[in-house]
Design a protein around this motif. Structure first.
Motif, PDB file in Angstrom:
ATOM      1  N   GLY A 276       0.816  -1.201   0.000  1.00  0.00           N
ATOM      2  CA  GLY A 276       0.000   0.000   0.000  1.00  0.00           C
ATOM      3  C   GLY A 276       0.847   1.246   0.000  1.00  0.00           C
ATOM      4  O   GLY A 276       2.054   1.219   0.090  1.00  0.00           O
ATOM      5  N   ALA A 277       0.177   2.406  -0.062  1.00  0.00           N
ATOM      6  CA  ALA A 277       0.876   3.666  -0.232  1.00  0.00           C
ATOM      7  C   ALA A 277       1.385   4.244   1.078  1.00  0.00           C
ATOM      8  O   ALA A 277       2.283   5.066   1.080  1.00  0.00           O
ATOM      9  N   GLN A 278       0.800   3.855   2.217  1.00  0.00           N
ATOM     10  CA  GLN A 278       1.183   4.444   3.485  1.00  0.00           C
ATOM     11  C   GLN A 278       1.545   3.374   4.498  1.00  0.00           C
ATOM     12  O   GLN A 278       0.998   2.272   4.494  1.00  0.00           O
ATOM     13  N   ALA A 279       2.474   3.754   5.377  1.00  0.00           N
ATOM     14  CA  ALA A 279       2.880   2.825   6.413  1.00  0.00           C
ATOM     15  C   ALA A 279       1.823   2.753   7.511  1.00  0.00           C
ATOM     16  O   ALA A 279       1.158   3.752   7.814  1.00  0.00           O
ATOM     17  N   PRO A 280       1.660   1.582   8.128  1.00  0.00           N
ATOM     18  CA  PRO A 280       0.747   1.500   9.263  1.00  0.00           C
ATOM     19  C   PRO A 280       1.255   2.349  10.432  1.00  0.00           C
ATOM     20  O   PRO A 280       2.449   2.630  10.527  1.00  0.00           O
ATOM     21  N   ALA A 281       0.375   2.731  11.288  1.00  0.00           N
ATOM     22  CA  ALA A 281       0.742   3.567  12.426  1.00  0.00           C
ATOM     23  C   ALA A 281       1.819   2.881  13.258  1.00  0.00           C
ATOM     24  O   ALA A 281       1.713   1.692  13.583  1.00  0.00           O
ATOM     25  N   GLY A 282       2.862   3.645  13.562  1.00  0.00           N
ATOM     26  CA  GLY A 282       3.921   3.143  14.421  1.00  0.00           C
ATOM     27  C   GLY A 282       5.018   2.381  13.706  1.00  0.00           C
ATOM     28  O   GLY A 282       6.048   2.056  14.316  1.00  0.00           O
ATOM     29  N   ALA A 283       4.841   2.078  12.433  1.00  0.00           N
ATOM     30  CA  ALA A 283       5.854   1.323  11.696  1.00  0.00           C
ATOM     31  C   ALA A 283       6.972   2.252  11.216  1.00  0.00           C
ATOM     32  O   ALA A 283       6.735   3.414  10.899  1.00  0.00           O
ATOM     33  N   THR A 284       8.181   1.716  11.172  1.00  0.00           N
ATOM     34  CA  THR A 284       9.319   2.449  10.638  1.00  0.00           C
ATOM     35  C   THR A 284       9.352   2.283   9.127  1.00  0.00           C
ATOM     36  O   THR A 284       9.341   1.150   8.633  1.00  0.00           O
ATOM     37  N   GLU A 285       9.404   3.384   8.390  1.00  0.00           N
ATOM     38  CA  GLU A 285       9.442   3.319   6.932  1.00  0.00           C
ATOM     39  C   GLU A 285      10.882   3.265   6.434  1.00  0.00           C
ATOM     40  O   GLU A 285      11.729   4.029   6.898  1.00  0.00           O
ATOM     41  N   ILE A 286      11.138   2.365   5.499  1.00  0.00           N
ATOM     42  CA  ILE A 286      12.431   2.343   4.820  1.00  0.00           C
ATOM     43  C   ILE A 286      12.207   2.287   3.313  1.00  0.00           C
ATOM     44  O   ILE A 286      11.181   1.776   2.844  1.00  0.00           O
ATOM     45  N   ASP A 287      13.150   2.837   2.588  1.00  0.00           N
ATOM     46  CA  ASP A 287      13.079   2.864   1.129  1.00  0.00           C
ATOM     47  C   ASP A 287      14.041   1.849   0.530  1.00  0.00           C
ATOM     48  O   ASP A 287      15.219   1.772   0.931  1.00  0.00           O
ATOM     49  N   TYR A 288      13.540   1.081  -0.438  1.00  0.00           N
ATOM     50  CA  TYR A 288      14.358   0.108  -1.166  1.00  0.00           C
ATOM     51  C   TYR A 288      14.208   0.387  -2.652  1.00  0.00           C
ATOM     52  O   TYR A 288      13.082   0.460  -3.163  1.00  0.00           O
ATOM     53  N   TRP A 289      15.335   0.589  -3.336  1.00  0.00           N
ATOM     54  CA  TRP A 289      15.315   0.899  -4.769  1.00  0.00           C
ATOM     55  C   TRP A 289      15.912  -0.249  -5.571  1.00  0.00           C
ATOM     56  O   TRP A 289      16.877  -0.899  -5.140  1.00  0.00           O
ATOM     57  N   LEU A 290      15.364  -0.465  -6.768  1.00  0.00           N
ATOM     58  CA  LEU A 290      15.940  -1.383  -7.752  1.00  0.00           C
ATOM     59  C   LEU A 290      15.607  -0.867  -9.138  1.00  0.00           C
ATOM     60  O   LEU A 290      14.692  -0.058  -9.300  1.00  0.00           O
ATOM     61  N   TRP A 291      16.381  -1.331 -10.139  1.00  0.00           N
ATOM     62  CA  TRP A 291      16.136  -0.816 -11.491  1.00  0.00           C
ATOM     63  C   TRP A 291      15.450  -1.816 -12.411  1.00  0.00           C
ATOM     64  O   TRP A 291      14.845  -1.441 -13.393  1.00  0.00           O
ATOM     65  N   ASP A 292      15.537  -3.091 -12.112  1.00  0.00           N
ATOM     66  CA  ASP A 292      15.108  -4.097 -13.068  1.00  0.00           C
ATOM     67  C   ASP A 292      13.621  -4.387 -12.942  1.00  0.00           C
ATOM     68  O   ASP A 292      13.170  -4.989 -11.966  1.00  0.00           O
ATOM     69  N   ALA A 293      12.852  -3.981 -13.952  1.00  0.00           N
ATOM     70  CA  ALA A 293      11.411  -4.226 -13.938  1.00  0.00           C
ATOM     71  C   ALA A 293      11.092  -5.709 -13.934  1.00  0.00           C
ATOM     72  O   ALA A 293      10.067  -6.136 -13.387  1.00  0.00           O
ATOM     73  N   LEU A 294      11.977  -6.518 -14.530  1.00  0.00           N
ATOM     74  CA  LEU A 294      11.747  -7.957 -14.548  1.00  0.00           C
ATOM     75  C   LEU A 294      11.883  -8.569 -13.159  1.00  0.00           C
ATOM     76  O   LEU A 294      11.286  -9.601 -12.865  1.00  0.00           O
ATOM     77  N   GLN A 295      12.683  -7.934 -12.306  1.00  0.00           N
ATOM     78  CA  GLN A 295      12.859  -8.449 -10.951  1.00  0.00           C
ATOM     79  C   GLN A 295      11.771  -7.971  -9.990  1.00  0.00           C
ATOM     80  O   GLN A 295      11.578  -8.556  -8.928  1.00  0.00           O
ATOM     81  N   LEU A 296      11.084  -6.913 -10.367  1.00  0.00           N
ATOM     82  CA  LEU A 296      10.137  -6.287  -9.452  1.00  0.00           C
ATOM     83  C   LEU A 296       9.073  -7.238  -8.907  1.00  0.00           C
ATOM     84  O   LEU A 296       8.852  -7.272  -7.687  1.00  0.00           O
ATOM     85  N   PRO A 297       8.380  -8.043  -9.733  1.00  0.00           N
ATOM     86  CA  PRO A 297       7.343  -8.919  -9.163  1.00  0.00           C
ATOM     87  C   PRO A 297       7.888  -9.901  -8.135  1.00  0.00           C
ATOM     88  O   PRO A 297       7.252 -10.121  -7.092  1.00  0.00           O
ATOM     89  N   ALA A 298       9.046 -10.475  -8.400  1.00  0.00           N
ATOM     90  CA  ALA A 298       9.619 -11.441  -7.477  1.00  0.00           C
ATOM     91  C   ALA A 298       9.986 -10.787  -6.151  1.00  0.00           C
ATOM     92  O   ALA A 298       9.691 -11.320  -5.066  1.00  0.00           O
ATOM     93  N   TYR A 299      10.629  -9.629  -6.225  1.00  0.00           N
ATOM     94  CA  TYR A 299      11.035  -8.959  -4.991  1.00  0.00           C
ATOM     95  C   TYR A 299       9.851  -8.337  -4.266  1.00  0.00           C
ATOM     96  O   TYR A 299       9.842  -8.260  -3.026  1.00  0.00           O
TER      97      TYR A 299
END
Length: 466
Positions: A44-67
Motif C-alpha cells: 500500500g501507499a502508506q505505512a501503518p501507524a507506528g511502523a518504521t518506513e524504509i526505502d528500497y530501490w531497484l532498477w530491473d522491472a523484470l525483478q520487481l514482481p519477485a522482490y
C-alpha cells in the motif's frame, strides 16, 4: 559482467562517478532526487501507524514482481517495518541514485552493481555491513561460491549481500537450426580454439547465409553480403566482454588481472588474450559476426534472432525470459564451447543489496536484506524469477520454474555447478579503464588495429594503479 539491463546487457556503460560529480550538489540533481517517483510500492501507499518506513530501490522491472512478493512476506512477518519500493529504468536509476546521495535523501537499501560498487566504496556512500546484527548471521557459504567475494572490499568488509548471479550460454532459434540441416544435439559438446575456431566456428559457418542463399561453409559464399550472421552482435563491446569475447578468453586459462578480485595489473598484453581477440574479431572478415555499427541499440541480439539476421547469440541468464517471449522464436539453449583448457568457461557476475551510508535506519534495512537472502525469501523469489537467485534454494526454484515452462536452463547453471567460471573484474578505476579500453575494442572491431596493439592500451590501464 556489456551494460544495459534488462533490455540487452547486464553491465551497461555507466559514466564516471567522480567525487566532484557526486558532491557538486547542483539544484538539478537535488530536484531529480526529490522527483524520484515511487513507481512500484509494496503493502500500500502508506505505512501503518507506528511502523518504521524504509526505502528500497531497484532498477530491473523484470525483478520487481519477485522482490515485491518477498518484501510483502517480510512485512507480514515484520509489521514494525514498512518497505517502500521504488523501481526506475536503468539510466534514471543511476542518475537519481547519485542525486539522492548529493541531496542526502537516498534509499536506505538499494540494488547495487559491480561496475559502481568500487566507486561507491571509495566515496563513502555505501555502509559496511559488518556489525549490522541480522547480516552477521548471513554467512558467505549461503551463496554460490565466489558471490560474496565479489561484494567484499579491499578492507575485507562486506558492502553488499548477493541478490542473484548470472552466467553466459548460447541461445538460438530451433527453426533456423533446422533450416541449416542441424539439430540441437549438434550444439552440444562443441570445442573452440584461437587457431581455427574448432567445431564452434564450423557451426557459425554453417549458420551464416549470404544474399544469394549460400552458406558460410559452401563454395561461392560472399562474406561481404551477409543477410544472416552465424553469431549475433550488440551495439558495443566493452573491456569486460561479458556476453562477447570473455568466455573464449577465459577458456584459454587467461584472467583479467593478477588477483581474483582487486587486482592491480591487467593482462590485456597476454598472448592468450591477444590470440583470442584476433580470432573473435576476425569473424567479421569471414562474415560470421556483424561488422562494427551494423546493429544499434534498437536491434539487440534477441531482435536479430527474431528477424533472422543472426542465428545464435551468446547472452546472459538474465535475458532468458526476454528471448523466450519473442514472437516466432522457438528458443533453444546450449552450453558454451570447451576451450583449450578442456571445458567451457563463463563470466560469473551478480547484483548485490547495499545500504546507504546516509541511512538512519540501517538496522531495519539490514533486517530486510537479510530476509531477502533467507531460504524462505529465495524460494519465493526463485519461483517467480526470470533470473537465478544467489542461493542453491533460490536457484533450484528458478530452474524448476523454467522447466515448467519447457525451458532447460542447465547450460547456464552447469557452469557454476562445475566450477567453470571466471569472476567479473572487481577493481578500482573502472570508469577510467572503461574509457581507455573502449577505444581499443572499437578500433579492433573496425579492423583498424590488431590484437598486439592492446599491449600499449594495457600499459595505460596499469599506469592507473601506480
Amino acid at each position: 559482467m556489456s551494460i544495459q539491463r534488462p533490455s540487452t546487457s547486464r553491465t551497461a556503460r555507466p559514466g564516471p562517478l567522480s567525487r566532484r560529480r557526486l558532491l557538486q550538489g547542483s539544484a538539478a540533481l537535488a530536484a531529480g532526487a526529490a522527483g524520484a517517483g515511487t513507481l512500484a510500492s509494496c503493502g500500500g501507499a502508506q505505512a501503518p501507524a507506528g511502523a518504521t518506513e524504509i526505502d528500497y530501490w531497484l532498477w530491473d522491472a523484470l525483478q520487481l514482481p519477485a522482490y515485491s512478493a518477498a518484501i510483502d512476506l517480510f512485512m507480514e512477518q515484520n509489521p514494525d517495518i514498512f518497505v517502500r519500493v521504488t523501481q526506475l529504468g536503468w539510466g534514471d536509476y543511476w542518475t537519481k541514485l547519485t542525486a539522492s546521495f548529493v541531496a542526502e535523501a537516498g534509499p536506505d537499501a538499494f540494488a547495487d552493481h559491480l561496475a559502481r560498487f568500487p566507486e561507491f566504496v571509495s566515496l563513502g556512500v555505501v555502509a559496511p555491513l559488518d556489525g549490522l546484527g541480522p547480516l552477521d548471521d548471513v554467512p558467505a557459504e549461503q551463496f554460490q561460491e565466489g558471490l560474496q567475494q565479489l561484494w567484499t572490499g579491499e578492507d575485507g568488509k562486506r558492502y553488499g549481500i548477493p541478490k542473484d548471479y548470472d552466467t553466459i550460454a548460447i541461445l538460438y532459434d530451433k527453426n533456423m537450426l533446422t533450416e541449416a540441416g542441424l539439430t540441437p544435439e549438434d550444439l552440444e559438446g562443441l570445442d573452440w580454439n584461437p587457431e581455427d575456431g574448432g567445431t564452434f566456428e564450423q557451426i557459425l559457418a554453417r549458420l551464416t547465409v549470404d544474399a544469394n542463399g549460400v552458406r558460410g561453409d559452401e563454395d561461392g559464399f560472399d562474406a561481404g553480403e551477409v543477410v544472416c550472421h552465424g553469431m549475433g552482435g550488440s551495439d558495443g563491446i566493452d573491456y569486460v566482454g561479458q556476453t562477447a569475447w570473455s568466455p573464449f578468453a577465459f577458456s584459454t586459462g587467461w584472467t583479467f588481472t593478477d588477483e581474483e578480485t582487486w587486482g592491480r595489473r591487467f593482462n590485456y598484453d597476454d598472448e592468450r588474450f591477444i590470440a583470442t581477440i584476433d580470432w573473435f574479431f576476425g569473424l567479421v572478415d569471414k562474415g560470421f559476426f556483424p561488422p562494427f555499427g551494423k546493429f544499434g541499440e534498437s536491434s539487440p541480439k534477441q531482435a536479430q534472432l527474431q528477424a533472422g539476421s543472426s542465428a545464435l547469440a551468446l547472452d546472459g541468464s538474465w535475458m532468458i525470459s526476454t528471448y523466450a517471449n519473442m514472437d516466432g522464436l522457438d528458443l533453444g539453449i546450449a552450453p558454451l564451447p570447451s576451450g583449450p583448457i578442456g571445458h567451457p568457461m563463463s563470466m560469473f557476475n551478480g547484483l548485490g543489496d547495499s545500504i546507504s551510508a546516509q541511512s538512519e535506519k540501517k538496522e531495519e534495512a539490514a533486517r530486510l536484506i537479510a530476509f531477502l537472502a533467507s531460504d524462505e525469501a529465495q524460494r519465493v523469489i526463485g519461483e517467480r524469477a526470470p533470473f537465478f537467485p544467489a542461493t542453491d534454494v533460490g536457484t533450484k526454484a528458478a530452474v524448476d520454474s523454467f522447466a515448467a515452462e519447457g525451458l532447460d536452463v542447465t547450460p547456464f547453471t552447469d557452469r557454476v555447478a562445475n566450477g567453470e567460471t571466471g569472476l567479473y573484474p572487481l577493481v578500482e578505476n573502472s570508469a577510467s579503464i572503461m574509457s581507455i579500453m573502449q577505444t581499443a575494442f572499437d578500433q579492433r572491431w573496425m579492423g583498424q588495429i590488431e590484437g598486439a596493439d592492446f599491449v600499449s592500451f594495457n600499459d595505460r590501464v596499469n599506469a592507473l594503479f601506480e
